[in-house]
Design an enzyme around this catalytic site. Structure first.
Site, short mmCIF file in Angstrom:
data_model
loop_
_atom_site.label_atom_id
_atom_site.label_comp_id
_atom_site.label_asym_id
_atom_site.label_seq_id
_atom_site.Cartn_x
_atom_site.Cartn_y
_atom_site.Cartn_z
CG HIS A 1 16.88 44.97 -4.20
ND1 HIS A 1 17.32 44.24 -5.29
CD2 HIS A 1 15.52 45.07 -4.35
CE1 HIS A 1 16.29 43.91 -6.05
NE2 HIS A 1 15.20 44.41 -5.50
CB SER B 1 13.52 44.56 -8.30
OG SER B 1 13.52 43.30 -7.70
CG ASP C 1 20.63 43.67 -5.59
OD1 ASP C 1 19.88 43.00 -4.84
OD2 ASP C 1 20.20 44.49 -6.40
#
Length: 491
Positions: free
Chosen positions: A459, A210, A431
């Site tokens: 995610h 991320s 995602d």
């Protein structure tokens, strides 16, 4: 955020979690700083905090330590701050260290690494698994803002959140004014290189998830010759504007919410007999909380907190059943489970205190962009979000960085790792937080990126447990096998 506790946080968290860099770039770590960082003195960890907000003791082979880094990298011989570290020692034939950033920005890598050891057990056979609290986070001069963040979280739709946000910014400057000008992605990348030197590695082996993909991309831009084996999972596009970021993420969460409802009904859903009814049930619940919060002990489940609570399980398919049960309970008047989910998102601990997750995120995001959307601009963006995914719509008219005491810049919007070793970039088709379209963009910008596509939900692809993704990543990190361009892993 605007007129509900959550709106302030959503603009800072869900809508701007992929912001950009901070100050000056450099092709090498200042020699003076690298010489003074020394090695790490590892010792047992004594202050770890679990996801339930309670202290815990880690398993064997887990150690903590720290290094000192310059407060201001432009003055390597000046004032220092501690960078908190954690290491899980390799259990087999050691290749070196593999450094993790799990995202945020604002999340504690120290706490997360202690909890995630088994998730990376295969990699832990060959590497010391290392993580850290980035500057401005928790143990590394974490940004503190008095009790103002709790007031914002507890705010209701009738509160003057614009005034509260100004007070929040003033409190951050009062309590953390020294560190605020020196947080951000570019500065954290410089710390990463000092960490590499302290670990005794000639090259940095790195796994970013991320926001960690943004940090990894900036590091590779600053130090292309120091890039070892790099994996960037759940990729961010650093060039997007606030509006582009907000609308793309709104579409991503809308997709995840629809997929959740379909999955829920397929398994006999407490929320409704068809996906549309299940979605309406959650939306109606949140709408009711705008005017009538649910009492939970001496606290309240407000609209804002419930927004965060609903978003939290959408990050991973495995947690969708939590959203079903928590929402169904709240519809019946019991908001305990949703409040617990929001506490997980915001870093609220069992004793009622908060980690610096939210305050650190605010500081890093505001340092990492020159954008300061006006009230009118934010309202316009929120209207667009409401048409895509109403649960993310912002109630009110203040922007997260509008009153921030430190200006930001766009230094880390430029990513170009020309000259580096191959960098594996992973994007997931389902995602919600870092939608797939950002992965090809980051791959292109890096110049040395190799794209791997995961066709499943959630995610972060590696932590989904998908065997194809895991074997592809493990083969690259442990054996140096670079994936073929265009590699795709089915759900």
């Amino acid at each position: 955020m605007k007129k509900s506790a959550v709106t302030f946080l959503l603009s800072a968290v869900a809508l701007t979690a992929c912001s950009t860099g901070t100050t000056t770039t450099s092709s090498s770590t200042p020699a003076a700083a690298e010489k003074t960082v020394g090695t790490v003195a590892w010792s047992p960890c004594t202050d770890l905090i679990g996801p339930d907000g309670k202290p815990f003791t880690p398993g064997p082979g887990v150690e903590c330590g720290k290094i000192q880094v310059p407060l201001d990298h432009a003055k390597p011989g000046g004032e220092k701050i501690d960078l908190a570290l954690i290491r899980v020692k390799a259990t087999g034939d050691r290749l070196g260290s593999l450094v993790f950033n799990f995202g945020g920005p604002g999340g504690s890598g120290v706490d997360t690494m202690a909890l995630a050891t088994q998730s990376f057990a295969n990699l832990g056979k060959r590497y010391d698994l290392v993580s850290f609290d980035p500057r401005g986070v928790d143990r590394s001069s974490g940004v503190k803002c008095g009790g103002e963040i709790e007031k914002l979280l507890a705010a209701g739709v009738d509160d003057d959140v614009d005034r509260m946000a100004k007070e929040f910014a003033r409190a951050c400057e009062r309590d953390s004014g020294k560190v605020l000008p020196h947080v951000g992605t570019v500065q954290a990348a410089k710390d990463l290189d000092l960490l590499r030197a302290a670990l005794g590695d000639d090259e940095l082996n790195y796994f970013g998830l991320s926001y960690g993909t943004q940090l990894g991309g900036v590091y590779a831009t600053q130090y292309p010759g120091k890039v070892g084996r790099f994996v960037l999972d759940a990729a961010l596009d650093p060039t997007v504007t606030f509006e582009e970021r907000a609308l793309t993420q709104a579409a991503g969460f809308a997709h995840a919410f629809k997929a959740f409802a379909e999955d829920c009904v397929a398994k006999s859903c407490e929320l409704g007999d068809d996906p549309a009814a299940a979605q309406r049930a959650v939306e109606t619940l949140l709408d009711g909380l705008k005017t009538k919060p649910i009492k939970v002990g001496n606290r309240e489940l407000t609209y804002g907190l419930a927004q965060l609570a609903v978003i939290t399980p959408l990050y991973a398919k495995a947690s969708w059943p939590l959203l079903e049960r928590a929402s169904a309970a709240a519809i019946k008047g019991d908001g305990t489970a949703l409040l617990t989910l929001s506490d997980l998102y915001t870093g609220r601990r069992a004793d009622g205190t908060y980690s610096t997750m939210m305050t650190s995120l605010q500081a890093i995001n505001c340092a990492d962009t020159a954008e300061r959307p006006t009230v009118a601009e934010t309202a316009r963006i929120s209207d667009k979000i409401r048409k895509i995914f109403p649960i993310l719509a912002i109630e009110g008219s203040i922007t997260a960085c509008a009153h921030w005491p430190v200006p930001g810049d766009d230094a880390a919007k430029h990513v170009d790792a020309t000259g580096s070793a191959p960098i594996v970039v992973i994007g997931g088709k389902g995602d919600p937080a870092t939608p797939y379209k950002w992965a090809p963009e980051l791959t292109r910008q890096l110049k040395t990126g190799v794209l791997v596509t995961y066709e499943g939900e959630g995610h972060g692809a590696y932590l989904s447990g998908n065997a194809c993704v895991r074997s592809t990543v493990d083969a690259y990190l442990t054996e140096g096998k670079v994936p073929a361009a265009g590699t795709t892993c089915a759900a």
